[in-house]
Design a protein around this motif. Structure first.
Motif, PDB file in Angstrom:
ATOM      1  N   GLN A 185       1.037  -1.124  -0.024  1.00 59.67           N
ATOM      2  CA  GLN A 185      -0.123  -0.112   0.158  1.00 59.67           C
ATOM      3  C   GLN A 185       0.859   1.160  -0.113  1.00 59.67           C
ATOM      4  O   GLN A 185       1.845   1.267   0.465  1.00 59.67           O
ATOM      5  CB  GLN A 185      -0.846   0.004   1.397  1.00 59.67           C
ATOM      6  N   ASP A 240      -0.141   4.767   1.202  1.00 55.22           N
ATOM      7  CA  ASP A 240      -1.551   5.348   2.000  1.00 55.22           C
ATOM      8  C   ASP A 240      -2.627   4.516   1.632  1.00 55.22           C
ATOM      9  O   ASP A 240      -2.319   3.290   2.093  1.00 55.22           O
ATOM     10  CB  ASP A 240      -1.668   6.724   1.336  1.00 55.22           C
ATOM     11  N   GLU A 241      -3.577   4.848   0.918  1.00 59.45           N
ATOM     12  CA  GLU A 241      -4.802   3.883   0.975  1.00 59.45           C
ATOM     13  C   GLU A 241      -4.807   3.241  -0.297  1.00 59.45           C
ATOM     14  O   GLU A 241      -5.560   2.309  -0.859  1.00 59.45           O
ATOM     15  CB  GLU A 241      -6.117   4.994   0.687  1.00 59.45           C
ATOM     16  N   GLN A 242      -3.759   3.514  -1.393  1.00 62.14           N
ATOM     17  CA  GLN A 242      -3.881   2.898  -2.528  1.00 62.14           C
ATOM     18  C   GLN A 242      -3.132   1.364  -2.492  1.00 62.14           C
ATOM     19  O   GLN A 242      -2.230   1.138  -2.035  1.00 62.14           O
ATOM     20  CB  GLN A 242      -2.818   3.704  -3.666  1.00 62.14           C
ATOM     21  N   ILE A 269      -1.588  -2.099  -3.808  1.00 59.48           N
ATOM     22  CA  ILE A 269      -0.903  -2.622  -4.958  1.00 59.48           C
ATOM     23  C   ILE A 269      -0.544  -4.093  -4.795  1.00 59.48           C
ATOM     24  O   ILE A 269      -0.321  -4.549  -3.995  1.00 59.48           O
ATOM     25  CB  ILE A 269       0.655  -1.930  -4.978  1.00 59.48           C
ATOM     26  N   ALA A 318       5.175   9.956  -3.525  1.00 60.47           N
ATOM     27  CA  ALA A 318       3.705  10.251  -3.034  1.00 60.47           C
ATOM     28  C   ALA A 318       3.796  11.024  -1.705  1.00 60.47           C
ATOM     29  O   ALA A 318       2.644  11.322  -1.252  1.00 60.47           O
ATOM     30  CB  ALA A 318       2.986   8.962  -2.840  1.00 60.47           C
TER      31      ALA A 318
END
Length: 482
Positions: free
Chosen positions: A137, A139-141, A143, A165
């Motif tokens: 991850q 943050d909230e993304q 992968i 980021a």
């Protein structure tokens, strides 16, 4: 870019423009560096001609090929894996130096600790990265992930994306395979956490001593600016600190340590602990999670966070996916627990936790299997442990991979004692095994489905088919309500 790399020979020009790195010959093209790695399944050196044919500008290898292409630069090194790690770190601008990167290693607890640290620091207001078995991850993304620790190229690329980021912290699981294979070489860690060490991965490491050395190797590589936080209650905890240059810190539930906790209550609704004189209720369950929480707390404090604020946030955290994840059947109140426990120690911990919180009237029914092409020595041990901690046991397939599921189950059955034969069923089909276990359960019983946890597939003969223990359990529970 070759700083830190032991170069034995250089054939061709050292002045080459590079825009990509790969260890897959199929992805080689002009401007890329191809690393020929010696793996368990294959030797990358046999794919050098393919990489050259694809146009690779540079080949990094341990042995020079018999035929050398004029347009390609060859760099012969002592270790291709180690060289790749150093080159990848430099290629991506040494992103670990721009983060407070903390690695978590040990047999059990890595995912829970890394995920809890990620969630904690997000709640504290930081931009944070996560590299774990379940998912990566930024943050909230989210992968997708394929290994506990990615290869060095992918790892540095992910860390670079985190820096881009705006992340200030990153938390990652560090597997024993990753240490031996130099995936974490060249990274700068702010700290390392040791959880525990038990029987696992001997199919790869060969001996327990090699497994121990692999874990210890991570701490040996920490700098004097980093911290090394170890479980003082694990008899191998002190071994991890023997040769580290990092600040030596400890945590314990049983004795003197930098960070101490006392277990007040372990119940179905969560843990009640006294941590460094602070009385705190947590939503996580089990003594093993008391250790995980204490490790996370200690690491956060060592990173400069306020102890009270850290404990306040930790008290509200929920388990990582597939780690003692509970699913309750509405009508019968059967409690399903899905856990990733795939080693003897992890299974014993989960069963011990369930025994601590169950009521006298509740049966424990366990569904468990063992993965194929992995350490076969733990198969009879796990079957025996399941029998010792359960009223009924259903032995089944996990990820058989390229082994015959029935051969795996026969090895598990060898661990069942004669007195326990009457409580054991063997059903190779995992869906049918879970369905049978649900049918065996009486209202209010506890059903443990162990081994796969967060995984959403089953690996059979190299083919991964959709399979999620949690989804199957919910489907079977839904049928009970009809």
């Amino acid at each position: 870019m070759l700083t830190g790399v032991t170069v034995r020979a250089l054939v061709g020009s050292a002045d080459v423009a590079v825009h990509g790195l790969t260890l897959d010959s199929r992805q080689a093209q002009p401007g890329t560096v191809f690393f020929a790695l010696r793996g368990v399944q294959a030797d990358g050196h046999q794919f050098i001609p393919k990489a050259v044919e694809q146009g690779a500008s540079v080949v990094v290898c341990e042995e020079l090929p018999a035929e050398l292409a004029d347009a390609t630069t060859y760099v012969q090194v002592a270790s291709s894996a180690e060289a790749m790690a150093h080159v990848a770190a430099a290629f991506y601008g040494h992103p670990s130096r721009q983060l407070k990167l903390v690695g978590v290693t040990g047999t059990n607890g890595k995912t829970t600790c890394a995920t809890a640290l990620h969630n904690l620091f997000r709640e504290l207001g930081y931009h944070v990265g996560l590299l774990s078995t379940v998912q990566n991850q930024i943050d909230e993304q989210v992968i997708p992930t394929t290994h506990t620790t990615p290869d060095a190229i992918r790892l540095n690329e992910l860390l670079a994306r985190m820096v881009q980021a705006g992340c200030t912290h990153a938390f990652m699981e560090v597997s024993s395979h990753a240490v031996v294979q130099h995936r974490t070489t060249g990274l700068q860690f702010a700290g390392g956490i040791f959880t525990n060490l038990t029987h696992d991965h001997l199919d790869y490491h060969g001996t327990f001593d090699n497994y121990l050395k692999a874990k210890k190797g991570f701490f040996d590589g920490l700098s004097k600016q980093a911290f090394a936080l170890t479980n003082a209650d694990d008899k191998r905890g002190s071994v991890m600190l023997q040769n580290t240059a990092a600040r030596r810190e400890t945590y314990s539930l049983r004795g003197p340590a930098t960070f101490r906790a006392r277990l007040i209550e372990n119940a179905v609704h969560g843990l009640h602990l006294d941590i460094d004189g602070r009385d705190v209720q947590f939503r996580l369950i089990g003594v093993f999670n008391a250790y995980n929480l204490l490790a996370v707390y200690g690491a956060a404090v060592l990173l400069g966070e306020d102890p009270t604020e850290v404990l306040t946030i930790l008290s509200g955290l929920t388990p990582a996916a597939g780690r003692f994840e509970t699913i309750v059947a509405e009508k019968t109140r059967i409690t399903g627990i899905v856990d990733f426990a795939h080693s003897p120690d992890a299974l014993e911990n989960v069963l011990s936790t369930i025994a601590d919180i169950r009521q006298p009237s509740q049966q424990i029914i366990t569904v468990v299997g063992c993965g194929g092409n992995r350490d076969a020595g733990k198969r009879p041990i796990m079957a025996n442990l399941a029998c010792q901690g359960s009223s009924r046991v259903v032995l089944t397939s996990d990820n058989p991979r390229f082994e015959d599921p029935n051969d795996i189950l026969a090895q598990m059955q060898a661990g069942v004692q004669p007195a326990d034969l009457g409580k054991v069923l063997t059903i190779a089909d995992r869906r049918e095994a879970i369905k049978t276990a649900v049918a065996l359960a009486q209202p209010g019983d506890i059903l443990l489905v162990a081994g796969k946890g967060h995984e959403t597939y089953q690996d059979v003969q190299g083919v991964k088919s959709d399979f999620d223990d949690r989804q199957v359990l919910r489907e079977m529970f839904a049928l009970l309500g009809k």
